[in-house]
Motif scaffolding. Structure first.
Motif, PDB file in Angstrom:
ATOM      1  N   THR A  90       0.841  -1.202   0.000  1.00 23.22           N
ATOM      2  CA  THR A  90       0.000   0.000   0.000  1.00 23.22           C
ATOM      3  C   THR A  90       0.877   1.253   0.000  1.00 23.22           C
ATOM      4  OG1 THR A  90      -1.791  -1.146   1.134  1.00 23.22           O
ATOM      5  CG2 THR A  90      -1.787   1.265   1.258  1.00 23.22           C
ATOM      6  N   ILE A  91       1.905   1.242   0.819  1.00 22.23           N
ATOM      7  CA  ILE A  91       2.847   2.382   0.836  1.00 22.23           C
ATOM      8  C   ILE A  91       3.479   2.546  -0.541  1.00 22.23           C
ATOM      9  CG2 ILE A  91       5.062   3.173   1.764  1.00 22.23           C
ATOM     10  CD1 ILE A  91       4.274   1.855   4.432  1.00 22.23           C
ATOM     11  N   ALA A  92       3.917   1.429  -1.134  1.00 23.00           N
ATOM     12  CA  ALA A  92       4.568   1.472  -2.447  1.00 23.00           C
ATOM     13  C   ALA A  92       3.628   2.032  -3.515  1.00 23.00           C
ATOM     14  CB  ALA A  92       5.040   0.075  -2.839  1.00 23.00           C
ATOM     15  N   HIS A  93       2.400   1.564  -3.519  1.00 19.39           N
ATOM     16  CA  HIS A  93       1.439   2.039  -4.519  1.00 19.39           C
ATOM     17  C   HIS A  93       1.174   3.536  -4.343  1.00 19.39           C
ATOM     18  CE1 HIS A  93      -2.504   2.587  -6.484  1.00 19.39           C
ATOM     19  NE2 HIS A  93      -1.942   1.799  -7.383  1.00 19.39           N
ATOM     20  N   ARG A  94       0.997   3.962  -3.098  1.00 18.75           N
ATOM     21  CA  ARG A  94       0.746   5.382  -2.832  1.00 18.75           C
ATOM     22  C   ARG A  94       1.926   6.238  -3.311  1.00 18.75           C
ATOM     23  NH1 ARG A  94       0.606   5.443   2.541  1.00 18.75           N
ATOM     24  NH2 ARG A  94       2.623   6.465   2.697  1.00 18.75           N
ATOM     25  N   ARG A  95       3.146   5.804  -3.004  1.00 17.54           N
ATOM     26  CA  ARG A  95       4.335   6.555  -3.432  1.00 17.54           C
ATOM     27  C   ARG A  95       4.446   6.610  -4.954  1.00 17.54           C
ATOM     28  NH1 ARG A  95       8.230   9.411  -0.271  1.00 17.54           N
ATOM     29  NH2 ARG A  95       7.780   8.845   1.866  1.00 17.54           N
ATOM     30  N   ALA A  96       4.171   5.520  -5.615  1.00 16.54           N
ATOM     31  CA  ALA A  96       4.256   5.485  -7.077  1.00 16.54           C
ATOM     32  C   ALA A  96       3.220   6.419  -7.705  1.00 16.54           C
ATOM     33  CB  ALA A  96       4.068   4.055  -7.580  1.00 16.54           C
ATOM     34  N   VAL A  97       2.001   6.377  -7.186  1.00  9.38           N
ATOM     35  CA  VAL A  97       0.947   7.257  -7.711  1.00  9.38           C
ATOM     36  C   VAL A  97       1.305   8.722  -7.454  1.00  9.38           C
ATOM     37  CG1 VAL A  97      -1.476   7.926  -7.413  1.00  9.38           C
ATOM     38  CG2 VAL A  97      -0.864   5.511  -7.610  1.00  9.38           C
ATOM     39  N   ASP A  98       1.857   9.011  -6.273  1.00  9.61           N
ATOM     40  CA  ASP A  98       2.296  10.379  -5.978  1.00  9.61           C
ATOM     41  C   ASP A  98       3.344  10.842  -6.985  1.00  9.61           C
ATOM     42  OD1 ASP A  98       0.608  10.480  -3.816  1.00  9.61           O
ATOM     43  OD2 ASP A  98       2.190  10.239  -2.297  1.00  9.61           O
ATOM     44  N   ARG A  99       4.260   9.944  -7.338  1.00  9.28           N
ATOM     45  CA  ARG A  99       5.311  10.302  -8.304  1.00  9.28           C
ATOM     46  C   ARG A  99       4.708  10.573  -9.678  1.00  9.28           C
ATOM     47  NH1 ARG A  99      11.059   9.838  -8.905  1.00  9.28           N
ATOM     48  NH2 ARG A  99      11.010   9.876  -6.635  1.00  9.28           N
ATOM     49  N   VAL A 100       3.731   9.775 -10.084  1.00 13.51           N
ATOM     50  CA  VAL A 100       3.062   9.995 -11.373  1.00 13.51           C
ATOM     51  C   VAL A 100       2.376  11.357 -11.366  1.00 13.51           C
ATOM     52  CG1 VAL A 100       1.143   9.249 -12.840  1.00 13.51           C
ATOM     53  CG2 VAL A 100       2.761   7.569 -11.963  1.00 13.51           C
ATOM     54  N   ARG A 101       1.664  11.649 -10.293  1.00 17.80           N
ATOM     55  CA  ARG A 101       0.961  12.938 -10.214  1.00 17.80           C
ATOM     56  C   ARG A 101       1.949  14.098 -10.236  1.00 17.80           C
ATOM     57  NH1 ARG A 101      -3.092  10.806  -5.637  1.00 17.80           N
ATOM     58  NH2 ARG A 101      -4.654   9.910  -7.009  1.00 17.80           N
ATOM     59  N   ALA A 102       3.037  13.971  -9.505  1.00 17.63           N
ATOM     60  CA  ALA A 102       4.047  15.034  -9.488  1.00 17.63           C
ATOM     61  C   ALA A 102       4.653  15.215 -10.871  1.00 17.63           C
ATOM     62  CB  ALA A 102       5.135  14.713  -8.467  1.00 17.63           C
ATOM     63  N   SER A 103       4.904  14.118 -11.547  1.00 18.90           N
ATOM     64  CA  SER A 103       5.473  14.181 -12.892  1.00 18.90           C
ATOM     65  C   SER A 103       4.499  14.837 -13.860  1.00 18.90           C
ATOM     66  CB  SER A 103       5.822  12.769 -13.364  1.00 18.90           C
ATOM     67  OG  SER A 103       6.364  12.809 -14.654  1.00 18.90           O
ATOM     68  N   GLN A 104       3.224  14.472 -13.755  1.00 21.90           N
ATOM     69  CA  GLN A 104       2.218  15.083 -14.629  1.00 21.90           C
ATOM     70  C   GLN A 104       2.087  16.572 -14.357  1.00 21.90           C
ATOM     71  OE1 GLN A 104      -1.155  12.602 -13.710  1.00 21.90           O
ATOM     72  NE2 GLN A 104      -0.783  11.236 -15.439  1.00 21.90           N
ATOM     73  N   ALA A 105       2.115  16.954 -13.079  1.00 23.83           N
ATOM     74  CA  ALA A 105       2.011  18.374 -12.729  1.00 23.83           C
ATOM     75  C   ALA A 105       3.221  19.128 -13.263  1.00 23.83           C
ATOM     76  CB  ALA A 105       1.902  18.540 -11.216  1.00 23.83           C
ATOM     77  N   SER A 106       4.395  18.526 -13.149  1.00 23.98           N
ATOM     78  CA  SER A 106       5.610  19.158 -13.655  1.00 23.98           C
ATOM     79  C   SER A 106       5.552  19.311 -15.170  1.00 23.98           C
ATOM     80  CB  SER A 106       6.832  18.327 -13.253  1.00 23.98           C
ATOM     81  OG  SER A 106       7.992  18.865 -13.812  1.00 23.98           O
ATOM     82  N   THR A 107       5.092  18.268 -15.845  1.00 19.36           N
ATOM     83  CA  THR A 107       4.968  18.312 -17.300  1.00 19.36           C
ATOM     84  C   THR A 107       3.978  19.396 -17.712  1.00 19.36           C
ATOM     85  OG1 THR A 107       5.485  15.965 -17.464  1.00 19.36           O
ATOM     86  CG2 THR A 107       4.340  16.953 -19.342  1.00 19.36           C
ATOM     87  N   GLU A 108       2.874  19.498 -16.988  1.00 19.50           N
ATOM     88  CA  GLU A 108       1.863  20.516 -17.305  1.00 19.50           C
ATOM     89  C   GLU A 108       2.429  21.922 -17.080  1.00 19.50           C
ATOM     90  OE1 GLU A 108      -1.587  22.278 -18.597  1.00 19.50           O
ATOM     91  OE2 GLU A 108      -0.858  20.245 -18.874  1.00 19.50           O
ATOM     92  N   ARG A 109       3.174  22.098 -15.973  1.00 23.81           N
ATOM     93  CA  ARG A 109       3.803  23.408 -15.720  1.00 23.81           C
ATOM     94  C   ARG A 109       4.783  23.745 -16.844  1.00 23.81           C
ATOM     95  NH1 ARG A 109       4.097  21.559 -10.493  1.00 23.81           N
ATOM     96  NH2 ARG A 109       6.260  20.920 -10.761  1.00 23.81           N
ATOM     97  N   ASP A 110       5.589  22.772 -17.241  1.00 26.71           N
ATOM     98  CA  ASP A 110       6.549  22.993 -18.325  1.00 26.71           C
ATOM     99  C   ASP A 110       5.834  23.322 -19.625  1.00 26.71           C
ATOM    100  OD1 ASP A 110       8.557  22.454 -16.521  1.00 26.71           O
ATOM    101  OD2 ASP A 110       8.997  20.439 -17.307  1.00 26.71           O
ATOM    102  N   ARG A 111       4.734  22.626 -19.884  1.00 28.74           N
ATOM    103  CA  ARG A 111       3.978  22.881 -21.112  1.00 28.74           C
ATOM    104  C   ARG A 111       3.413  24.300 -21.122  1.00 28.74           C
ATOM    105  NH1 ARG A 111      -0.572  23.705 -22.918  1.00 28.74           N
ATOM    106  NH2 ARG A 111      -1.662  23.408 -20.960  1.00 28.74           N
ATOM    107  N   ARG A 112       2.850  24.709 -19.974  1.00 33.43           N
ATOM    108  CA  ARG A 112       2.298  26.072 -19.893  1.00 33.43           C
ATOM    109  C   ARG A 112       3.399  27.115 -20.044  1.00 33.43           C
ATOM    110  NH1 ARG A 112      -0.943  23.934 -15.574  1.00 33.43           N
ATOM    111  NH2 ARG A 112       0.468  24.919 -14.097  1.00 33.43           N
ATOM    112  N   ALA A 113       4.541  26.871 -19.384  1.00 35.10           N
ATOM    113  CA  ALA A 113       5.661  27.821 -19.487  1.00 35.10           C
ATOM    114  C   ALA A 113       6.163  27.882 -20.929  1.00 35.10           C
ATOM    115  CB  ALA A 113       6.787  27.414 -18.543  1.00 35.10           C
TER     116      ALA A 113
END
Length: 196
Positions: A90-113
């Protein structure tokens, strides 16, 4: 054996949760138990993370984060509330999903910039093209002026000379230079379609 009020001994009634035993021992600071826990679970945890992230290097980073969290929070594991394996996964899945979300947010910020930068560059290019086109129109319109008017306008606007200085340079009376400039500017406005 009883851990936190839960009998985990192998009395033939059910399987022993060895992962829970290792977690409880790790919570007490037993580094050898934690090492055994890592050996027992790391490949399965890595497989889960890799399925979520797909990227191997990011999965390796998250694997380290998961086991750091397991070491730091092993005391919060409650054997009477679930299996140790499930708690770690459960910890592993939560951490992996958090990383995906962070990566998507970063990609979206980069795209907007990037979009903002592209818009600024495009605006600058468009403005530059427009200025060059306007300069070309003015140059073409200047060529249509009679030479004395063109000379007075060019010396004033491109040379930065005053009307008195122009009069001295071209050897004409100040009133004549003023008339040439006024007539030249009037013709330029007409040719460029500018209203006064």
């Amino acid at each position: 054996m009883v851990i936190d009020g839960l009998d985990v001994s192998d009395d033939g009634t059910g399987p022993v949760d060895h992962i829970a035993l290792l977690l409880v021992a790790a919570a007490g600071g037993d580094q050898q138990s934690f090492a055994r826990l890592y050996d027992a679970m790391s490949s399965r945890v890595f497989g889960l993370i890799l399925r979520v992230l797909v990227d191997r290097s990011q999965s390796e980073e998250v694997l380290q984060e998961v086991f750091l969290e397991v070491w730091q929070s092993a005391g919060r594991f409650a054997p009477n509330r679930g299996q140790g394996r499930s708690w770690i996964l459960t910890i592993a899945h939560r951490r992996a999903v958090d990383r995906v979300r962070a990566s998507q947010a970063s990609t979206e910020r980069d795209r907007r910039a990037g979009a903002r930068e592209l818009a600024a560059v495009s605006e600058g290019v468009a403005e530059g093209v427009e200025l060059r086109m306007e300069a070309r129109r003015v140059t073409d319109a200047l060529k249509l002026l009679p030479q004395p008017q063109r000379e007075a306008v060019v010396l004033s606007y491109y040379g930065g000379y005053s009307q008195s200085e122009i009069a001295a340079m071209v050897g004409a009376p100040l009133g004549t230079v003023k008339s040439r400039m006024r007539d030249g500017l009037s013709r330029l406005r007409d040719q460029l379609g500018v209203t006064a």
